[in-house]
Design a protein around this motif. Sequence first.
Motif, PDB file in Angstrom:
ATOM      1  N   ASN A  77       1.075  -1.462   0.351  1.00 50.49           N
ATOM      2  CA  ASN A  77      -0.140  -0.003  -0.180  1.00 50.49           C
ATOM      3  C   ASN A  77       0.748   0.869   0.495  1.00 50.49           C
ATOM      4  OD1 ASN A  77      -3.200  -1.147   0.369  1.00 50.49           O
ATOM      5  ND2 ASN A  77      -1.905  -2.087   2.040  1.00 50.49           N
ATOM      6  N   GLY A  78       1.525   1.139  -0.667  1.00 51.20           N
ATOM      7  CA  GLY A  78       3.160   2.767  -0.724  1.00 51.20           C
ATOM      8  C   GLY A  78       2.601   2.530  -1.869  1.00 51.20           C
ATOM      9  N   THR A  79       4.290   2.910  -2.103  1.00 54.31           N
ATOM     10  CA  THR A  79       4.679   3.761  -2.956  1.00 54.31           C
ATOM     11  C   THR A  79       5.721   3.108  -4.067  1.00 54.31           C
ATOM     12  OG1 THR A  79       3.741   5.637  -2.668  1.00 54.31           O
ATOM     13  CG2 THR A  79       5.147   6.104  -4.345  1.00 54.31           C
ATOM     14  N   ALA A  80       6.097   3.363  -5.559  1.00 51.07           N
ATOM     15  CA  ALA A  80       7.170   2.235  -6.020  1.00 51.07           C
ATOM     16  C   ALA A  80       7.317   3.745  -6.257  1.00 51.07           C
ATOM     17  CB  ALA A  80       6.531   1.715  -7.622  1.00 51.07           C
ATOM     18  N   HIS A  81       8.824   4.076  -6.697  1.00 50.98           N
ATOM     19  CA  HIS A  81       9.227   5.012  -7.353  1.00 50.98           C
ATOM     20  C   HIS A  81      10.317   5.075  -8.252  1.00 50.98           C
ATOM     21  CE1 HIS A  81      11.814   8.800  -7.948  1.00 50.98           C
ATOM     22  NE2 HIS A  81      12.631   7.969  -7.796  1.00 50.98           N
ATOM     23  N   VAL A  82      10.170   5.259  -9.535  1.00 51.22           N
ATOM     24  CA  VAL A  82      11.096   4.453 -10.832  1.00 51.22           C
ATOM     25  C   VAL A  82      12.510   5.686 -10.781  1.00 51.22           C
ATOM     26  CG1 VAL A  82       9.596   4.924 -12.821  1.00 51.22           C
ATOM     27  CG2 VAL A  82      12.252   3.096 -12.771  1.00 51.22           C
ATOM     28  N   ARG A  83      13.344   5.534 -11.145  1.00 51.09           N
ATOM     29  CA  ARG A  83      14.328   6.353 -11.706  1.00 51.09           C
ATOM     30  C   ARG A  83      14.587   5.687 -12.650  1.00 51.09           C
ATOM     31  NH1 ARG A  83      19.507   8.157 -11.772  1.00 51.09           N
ATOM     32  NH2 ARG A  83      19.782  10.903 -11.770  1.00 51.09           N
ATOM     33  N   LEU A  84      14.423   6.889 -14.227  1.00 53.37           N
ATOM     34  CA  LEU A  84      15.161   6.040 -15.553  1.00 53.37           C
ATOM     35  C   LEU A  84      16.345   7.283 -16.171  1.00 53.37           C
ATOM     36  CD1 LEU A  84      15.337   3.701 -18.136  1.00 53.37           C
ATOM     37  CD2 LEU A  84      12.897   5.761 -18.512  1.00 53.37           C
ATOM     38  N   GLU A  85      18.009   7.054 -15.938  1.00 55.31           N
ATOM     39  CA  GLU A  85      18.447   7.504 -16.261  1.00 55.31           C
ATOM     40  C   GLU A  85      18.577   7.352 -17.675  1.00 55.31           C
ATOM     41  OE1 GLU A  85      22.062   8.284 -14.399  1.00 55.31           O
ATOM     42  OE2 GLU A  85      22.675   9.650 -15.758  1.00 55.31           O
ATOM     43  N   VAL A  86      18.243   7.809 -18.697  1.00 60.71           N
ATOM     44  CA  VAL A  86      18.665   7.610 -20.267  1.00 60.71           C
ATOM     45  C   VAL A  86      19.809   8.269 -20.738  1.00 60.71           C
ATOM     46  CG1 VAL A  86      18.123   7.582 -23.260  1.00 60.71           C
ATOM     47  CG2 VAL A  86      16.425   7.044 -20.814  1.00 60.71           C
ATOM     48  N   LEU A  87      21.382   7.375 -20.980  1.00 61.07           N
ATOM     49  CA  LEU A  87      22.364   7.993 -21.712  1.00 61.07           C
ATOM     50  C   LEU A  87      22.657   7.812 -22.803  1.00 61.07           C
ATOM     51  CD1 LEU A  87      24.107   5.110 -18.981  1.00 61.07           C
ATOM     52  CD2 LEU A  87      23.826   8.057 -18.137  1.00 61.07           C
ATOM     53  N   ASP A  88      22.065   7.505 -23.749  1.00 59.00           N
ATOM     54  CA  ASP A  88      22.490   7.214 -24.844  1.00 59.00           C
ATOM     55  C   ASP A  88      20.889   6.688 -25.746  1.00 59.00           C
ATOM     56  OD1 ASP A  88      23.461   8.336 -26.866  1.00 59.00           O
ATOM     57  OD2 ASP A  88      25.396   5.824 -27.014  1.00 59.00           O
ATOM     58  N   LYS A  89      20.815   7.740 -26.770  1.00 58.79           N
ATOM     59  CA  LYS A  89      19.341   7.458 -27.657  1.00 58.79           C
ATOM     60  C   LYS A  89      19.448   7.799 -28.727  1.00 58.79           C
ATOM     61  CE  LYS A  89      14.203   7.343 -27.287  1.00 58.79           C
ATOM     62  NZ  LYS A  89      14.032   7.275 -28.130  1.00 58.79           N
ATOM     63  N   PRO A  90      19.641   7.072 -29.878  1.00 64.96           N
ATOM     64  CA  PRO A  90      19.457   7.937 -31.599  1.00 64.96           C
ATOM     65  C   PRO A  90      18.516   8.849 -31.314  1.00 64.96           C
ATOM     66  CG  PRO A  90      18.619   6.006 -31.894  1.00 64.96           C
ATOM     67  CD  PRO A  90      18.582   6.474 -30.439  1.00 64.96           C
ATOM     68  N   ALA A  91      19.398  10.226 -32.401  1.00 65.86           N
ATOM     69  CA  ALA A  91      18.935  11.838 -32.536  1.00 65.86           C
ATOM     70  C   ALA A  91      17.487  11.082 -33.425  1.00 65.86           C
ATOM     71  CB  ALA A  91      19.439  12.197 -33.782  1.00 65.86           C
ATOM     72  N   GLY A  92      16.031  11.752 -32.998  1.00 61.64           N
ATOM     73  CA  GLY A  92      15.088  12.004 -33.846  1.00 61.64           C
ATOM     74  C   GLY A  92      13.937  12.171 -32.530  1.00 61.64           C
ATOM     75  N   GLY A  93      14.446  11.657 -31.929  1.00 60.35           N
ATOM     76  CA  GLY A  93      12.842  11.724 -30.350  1.00 60.35           C
ATOM     77  C   GLY A  93      12.057  10.473 -30.791  1.00 60.35           C
ATOM     78  N   GLU A  94      12.331   9.566 -30.833  1.00 56.42           N
ATOM     79  CA  GLU A  94      11.230   8.507 -30.901  1.00 56.42           C
ATOM     80  C   GLU A  94      10.694   8.256 -29.536  1.00 56.42           C
ATOM     81  OE1 GLU A  94       8.888   5.393 -32.667  1.00 56.42           O
ATOM     82  OE2 GLU A  94      10.601   6.704 -34.309  1.00 56.42           O
ATOM     83  N   ALA A  95       9.166   8.579 -29.526  1.00 56.62           N
ATOM     84  CA  ALA A  95       8.689   8.372 -28.359  1.00 56.62           C
ATOM     85  C   ALA A  95       9.020   6.868 -27.730  1.00 56.62           C
ATOM     86  CB  ALA A  95       7.342   8.207 -28.480  1.00 56.62           C
ATOM     87  N   THR A  96       9.487   6.615 -26.161  1.00 57.03           N
ATOM     88  CA  THR A  96      10.334   5.730 -25.779  1.00 57.03           C
ATOM     89  C   THR A  96       9.170   5.375 -24.475  1.00 57.03           C
ATOM     90  OG1 THR A  96      11.717   5.295 -26.808  1.00 57.03           O
ATOM     91  CG2 THR A  96      11.667   3.466 -24.968  1.00 57.03           C
ATOM     92  N   THR A  97       9.204   3.923 -23.741  1.00 56.26           N
ATOM     93  CA  THR A  97       8.780   4.342 -22.526  1.00 56.26           C
ATOM     94  C   THR A  97       9.059   2.633 -22.369  1.00 56.26           C
ATOM     95  OG1 THR A  97       6.881   4.116 -20.859  1.00 56.26           O
ATOM     96  CG2 THR A  97       5.943   3.529 -23.086  1.00 56.26           C
ATOM     97  N   TRP A  98       8.843   2.249 -20.665  1.00 55.25           N
ATOM     98  CA  TRP A  98       9.274   1.241 -20.249  1.00 55.25           C
ATOM     99  C   TRP A  98       8.160   1.087 -19.076  1.00 55.25           C
ATOM    100  CZ3 TRP A  98      13.299  -1.327 -21.218  1.00 55.25           C
ATOM    101  CH2 TRP A  98      14.555  -1.537 -21.928  1.00 55.25           C
TER     102      TRP A  98
END
Length: 179
Positions: A77-98
């Motif tokens: 009954n608590g809260t999950a905290h997710v921290r996602l650090e994207v270090l490298d990604k191709p140019a173009g701004g492709e929308a991504t989620t996990w």
Amino acid sequence: MFARLPRFLSLPLVACTLATGTVTCLADQFVLFDTTFTFTKEDADNAKPSKSHYYVKSDKLNPARPKDWTAPVDYRNGTAHVRLEVLDKPAGGEATTWSVCYIPYKGQNHGYGAFNTDVYKEKGVYERDIPMTKFWQNNDILWNEGIKEMHLVIKDNSGGSGHAHKRWITRSSFPPGCA
């Protein structure tokens, strides 16, 4: 599609009480996993047993994680905290989620629960807090039995059908050195 990501997921539980005009807060938390990995289109296409999945098996999870997530501390009954650090990604701004999928030792119905990270288009740090009770299929996990592993599923922002292995991008679409 190429991403090199460290993932950090902690589960804080904050309980506050109000007594005689004073607020007292107790917090108990733990880090479930903290890992850095590279994930390419080829990885998405060839992941087993399910495509587009990165598997955080028990050996990569915190060995001190609670077996029972309901007592003596009620993380369920608590809260999950997710921290996602994207270090490298191709140019173009492709929308991504996990999709962050909790795979329990024991489940019911579909047998797992999940939530999604926010959509990102560029390198950077993305954080999200989500109540554990708001997960998709959260009641399909027997939280008192513990979490065996985590499945991280890379997608675009179109929802369940947007798995990376279904994208039209081919190896030749990658910038040099990213495939």
